[in-house]
Design an enzyme around this catalytic site. Structure first.
Site, PDB file in Angstrom:
ATOM      1  N   HIS B 103      60.472   9.462  31.649  1.00 44.30           N
ATOM      2  CA  HIS B 103      61.246  10.192  30.652  1.00 44.30           C
ATOM      3  C   HIS B 103      62.200   9.278  29.914  1.00 44.30           C
ATOM      4  O   HIS B 103      63.370   9.558  29.775  1.00 44.30           O
ATOM      5  CB  HIS B 103      62.035  11.311  31.337  1.00 44.30           C
ATOM      6  N   LEU B 104      61.654   8.171  29.410  1.00 46.05           N
ATOM      7  CA  LEU B 104      62.470   7.142  28.793  1.00 46.05           C
ATOM      8  C   LEU B 104      63.311   7.613  27.633  1.00 46.05           C
ATOM      9  O   LEU B 104      64.315   7.017  27.317  1.00 46.05           O
ATOM     10  CB  LEU B 104      61.564   6.016  28.286  1.00 46.05           C
ATOM     11  N   LYS B 105      62.874   8.666  26.938  1.00 47.02           N
ATOM     12  CA  LYS B 105      63.560   9.006  25.708  1.00 47.02           C
ATOM     13  C   LYS B 105      64.647  10.055  25.903  1.00 47.02           C
ATOM     14  O   LYS B 105      65.190  10.568  24.945  1.00 47.02           O
ATOM     15  CB  LYS B 105      62.545   9.455  24.649  1.00 47.02           C
ATOM     16  N   THR B 106      64.973  10.407  27.157  1.00 50.72           N
ATOM     17  CA  THR B 106      66.021  11.400  27.355  1.00 50.72           C
ATOM     18  C   THR B 106      67.358  10.720  27.531  1.00 50.72           C
ATOM     19  O   THR B 106      67.497   9.764  28.288  1.00 50.72           O
ATOM     20  CB  THR B 106      65.752  12.218  28.634  1.00 50.72           C
TER      21      THR B 106
END
Lengths: 491, 330
Positions: B103-106
């Site tokens: 979930h890199l973009k959270t």
């Protein structure tokens, strides 16, 4: 300017090339097929109303669970999109929206969260207040009196005292704010707080002390703004993250809100922003012909429809700050091409870029960008206030957008209430994209073949105030209400 | 594959009173949650109301953030629980390693690490972790700003010492990676003076050579030109200092004359697409700064941009012409 890679491909240029290959004007599959509105570079209002209507009234599929902490945003994105498209909800649905929002007000902390029972957070607070601005205005004909005031507008149920306390509790000594009690610091939070404070008449010196300097610290060497800044001593700042469209909008809007409220004197030793570099960066973010003139959010990244607003909307902010008129330094005609040809999805809604699916976030920010572009192309019209009526104004003295080779299209529905009453099937009919003709919504139809004299109206959307992304009517009504002396002191 | 048991069906949760999200209202734009999510959030609201902070709350919040990594309230409550029950923060960090990759973009995933790092105070390991994630997404905004925060906050010379090499590796992999260029500027110019960087003249010279060589290799790279501008402005050096370097880039391939190897002025590579609009703009800026008659040269260059080399930005070049002419009239 065609993208060129100097015969030295890297992952960036490879990605760019494959994106550009998909950024072409859509065309009918065969010559005998009549072009759709999208293929003719026209905003297919009815299609998008259907998309918005379906989401608002029928609800959202399970994959929207990822937005469960952004419920006020879902309402804001759809309702502001409707406002731009000159449509408003009927009173029943307005009330429903307001009740939904108020259920997200945090009873302990004040402010609003991403859903009922969620912690207070600056971003959903902005979305909640703006949604209330759209749906909660008091009926101007009714007179406020102590008994019925509560029923006139849900705005009376916004707990400003708790909200102000919340704001102060989130403040850091360096002038920044974190977004929630243990949340991150970034300029989006600062913008959201300032926008709400302005709408609710809560901007005090105490609230904003040091904030301007922190915002200035977020400007990078490229001219745009980063997400946040860290003090490195001796009044110097290091921006955290590269110049980025979303953060730039928030920083610039925050700066303008602060400047308008607490103008810095010309003799002040207070440092200013580097506007020269900012202007250059904003202009550099617009793509070339092969990208259909869309905006990217960072240097050497791909164009995306939402930057139509985040970057495209910054020019109106600069105008507001500098009180300038007429000097359009960017390419609004080009941006229209991107939004109309690439961002519109054939099944309704607008998107980042083909072949992605549309969503409400991209729908709003593409439409807001389109509104900006429409008004920027018309320096003769006065401020967007003049177009808050249902009929389009505009003297189309501008040259036609390159997109339009199509017949004239007065593609405006008059204020069409999306009815919630179960007896009426208006909404589900018009909402269904599989039906050929919506039953009762007036449909945009091409009229006579185009002649040079019958160019389509250049302005088809409502104007949006760049400080809030609300129509001027909505923003001003709320600000006026909270300025009245009868309002409770929030301190 | 079996469905996870609902909290409602688990004996060890029977003391908790679950709370529905919407009690009296049916909202607009309702989300049609799956049962698993509805159940988990009902129980989360239940324990949040009583203020429970316990091991089972860690289990519940982990479940929730896996289902919805953007559920910031669950993250916040989890953090408060870790503090309250005296959990091991390093174990938590290891658990987070797995989530971060998926979930890199959270925002929340990275912010939680920051909160843990403020307790654990072992930034070197974090820099390693971050470096690994760049292999997946070399331009992730959260990750880069988190890296910069770690470096600036801990401000340890050991940490800084490897940074230039690190950023050069990424630039070697992709000279157009603007995040890496920004990081370079941050490391060299915006974070105070680190050990070994005290000779600012030498540092400046090194950076100038680096950016010129990058431009020479790939002239049509906005990141490099922005870096050059930033470098000069930050150090109060006039753009005219590099006029001999940039001039060949304003000409076409046929017009190139350089025969001799000049390390100070590396010429455009053989594969370059010339003339380079960014170079023409730069030259115009040099002329504009000189003012007087030179403004007319600037005007010519802006005209060429608006008419031929950067037509999309025609209105901007016209604005520059207006401003330039206005400046020499006053």
């Amino acid at each position: 300017m065609v993208q060129i890679d100097d015969n030295y491909p890297t992952p960036t240029s490879v990605s760019q090339k494959s994106t550009v290959a998909l950024l072409v004007r859509p065309s009918p599959s065969s010559r005998s097929e009549k072009p759709t509105p999208i293929q003719s570079g026209i905003l297919d209002t009815n299609l998008h109303l259907g998309f918005l209507g379906r989401h608002l009234l029928q609800g959202l599929p399970a994959r929207y669970t990822s937005q469960d902490a952004s419920q006020p945003w879902l309402l804001f994105w759809s309702l502001q999109s409707l406002s731009l498209l000159k449509v408003e909800l009927d009173q029943g649905n307005k009330d429903k929206a307001a009740e939904g929002i108020l259920a997200m007000q945090n009873p302990n902390e004040g402010g609003f969260g991403g859903g009922p029972g969620q912690a207070a957070h600056l971003l959903p607070t902005y979305a909640a207040i703006c949604t209330l601005a759209i749906v909660g205005a008091p009926d101007p004909s009714s007179k406020p009196d102590s008994d019925s005031v509560k029923s006139i507008t849900p705005w009376t149920r916004i707990d400003r005292r708790a909200l102000y306390r919340l704001f102060l509790s989130l403040k850091h000594p360096d002038g920044s704010f974190r977004v929630s009690s243990n949340g991150e610091v970034d300029v989006r939070g600062v913008y959201c707080l300032l926008a709400v404070a302005k709408l609710l008449n809560m901007m005090t010196e105490e609230l904003v002390r040091g904030t301007k300097e922190w915002v200035r610290g977020c400007q990078t060497y490229e001219g745009g703004f980063a997400s946040a800044a860290i003090g490195i001593g001796e009044g110097r700042w290091a921006p955290l993250g590269e110049a980025h469209g979303g953060y730039t909008f928030c920083a610039l809007a925050a700066w303008v809100l602060l400047e308008l409220e607490f103008p810095s004197s010309s003799s002040s030793s207070e440092k200013k922003l580097n506007f020269r570099n900012l202007r250059r960066w904003l202009v550099q973010m617009q793509g070339g012909e092969d990208e259909l003139y869309g905006f990217r959010g960072r240097t050497n990244k791909l164009v995306d429809g939402c930057y139509s607003w985040w970057v495209g909307g910054c020019f109106a902010l600069l105008d507001k700050l500098e009180e300038r008129d007429g000097d359009v330094i960017w390419n609004p005609e080009g941006l229209k091409e991107y939004i109309l040809y690439a961002a519109q999805h054939p099944a309704g809604g607008l998107r980042d870029k083909p072949p992605k699916s549309p969503d409400m976030y991209h729908t709003l920010y593409n439409l807001a960008g389109l509104s900006s572009a429409q008004y920027a192309s018309q320096p003769q019209t006065s401020s967007p206030t003049s177009s808050d009526q249902s009929s389009p104004s505009s003297s189309s003295s501008e040259s036609p957008a390159p997109a339009q080779g199509a017949p004239s299209d007065s593609s405006i529905t008059s204020s069409t209430p999306l009815s919630s009453s179960s007896s009426s099937s208006t909404v589900s009919d018009s909402a269904s994209s599989t039906q050929a003709q919506p039953s009762s919504t007036p449909r945009a139809t091409p009229t006579t073949p185009k002649t040079a004299a019958s160019l389509p109206p250049a302005i088809t959307l409502n104007g949006t105030d760049p400080l809030f992304n609300l129509t001027k009517t909505h923003a001003e009504a709320m600000m006026k209400w909270f300025r009245e002396e009868e309002r409770e002191d929030f301190r | 594959m079996s469905q996870p048991t609902l909290y409602a069906d688990r004996a060890e949760w029977s003391d908790v009173v679950p709370i529905e999200q919407y009690e009296n209202t049916t909202p607009l734009a309702p989300i049609f949650y799956k049962n698993e999510y509805k159940d988990a959030t009902n129980y989360f609201r239940g324990i949040a109301k009583t203020g429970e902070k316990s091991q089972r709350v860690l289990e519940l919040t982990e479940h929730l953030i896996r289902l919805n990594p953007a559920h910031y309230t669950a993250w916040q409550y989890r953090y408060e629980t870790l503090l309250a029950i005296g959990s091991n923060f390093e174990d938590e960090l290891r658990l987070m390693d797995e989530l971060a990759i998926t979930h890199l973009k959270t925002y929340q995933v990275w912010h939680h690490r920051r909160l843990l790092m403020l307790k654990i105070c072992k930034p070197a390991r974090e820099l390693d972790f971050i470096a690994r994630t760049f292999k997946v997404d070399a331009k992730n905004y959260h990750t880069w700003s988190y890296r910069q925060w770690i470096l600036a906050y801990f401000n340890d010379n050991e940490l800084w010492s490897g940074e230039l090499d690190f950023v050069e590796d990424l630039l070697y992999a992709d000279i157009r990676n603007n995040s890496a260029w920004h990081h370079r500027f941050f490391t060299v110019f915006q974070s105070g003076v680190h050990d070994g960087e005290e000779d600012r003249e030498r540092v400046l010279k090194r950076e100038l050579i680096y950016v010129k060589q990058s431009i020479s290799l790939v002239p049509n790279n906005a990141s490099a030109w922005n870096y050059l501008r930033g470098l000069l402005e930050h150090n109060s050096i006039p753009y005219s200092r590099v006029i001999s370097f940039i001039q060949p880039y304003t000409l076409s391939m046929d017009e190139q004359t350089a025969d001799l190897v000049d390390l100070d002025n590396p010429p455009p590579s053989k594969g370059a697409h010339l003339p380079c609009a960014l170079a023409i703009e730069f030259l115009a800026d040099i002329y504009e700064a000189e003012g007087g008659d030179r403004m007319l040269n600037a005007t010519e260059l802006w005209k060429s941009l608006g008419n031929e080399y950067d037509v999309a930005r025609k209105k901007y070049w016209e604005y520059r012409i207006r401003e330039g002419l206005r400046a020499i009239q006053t």
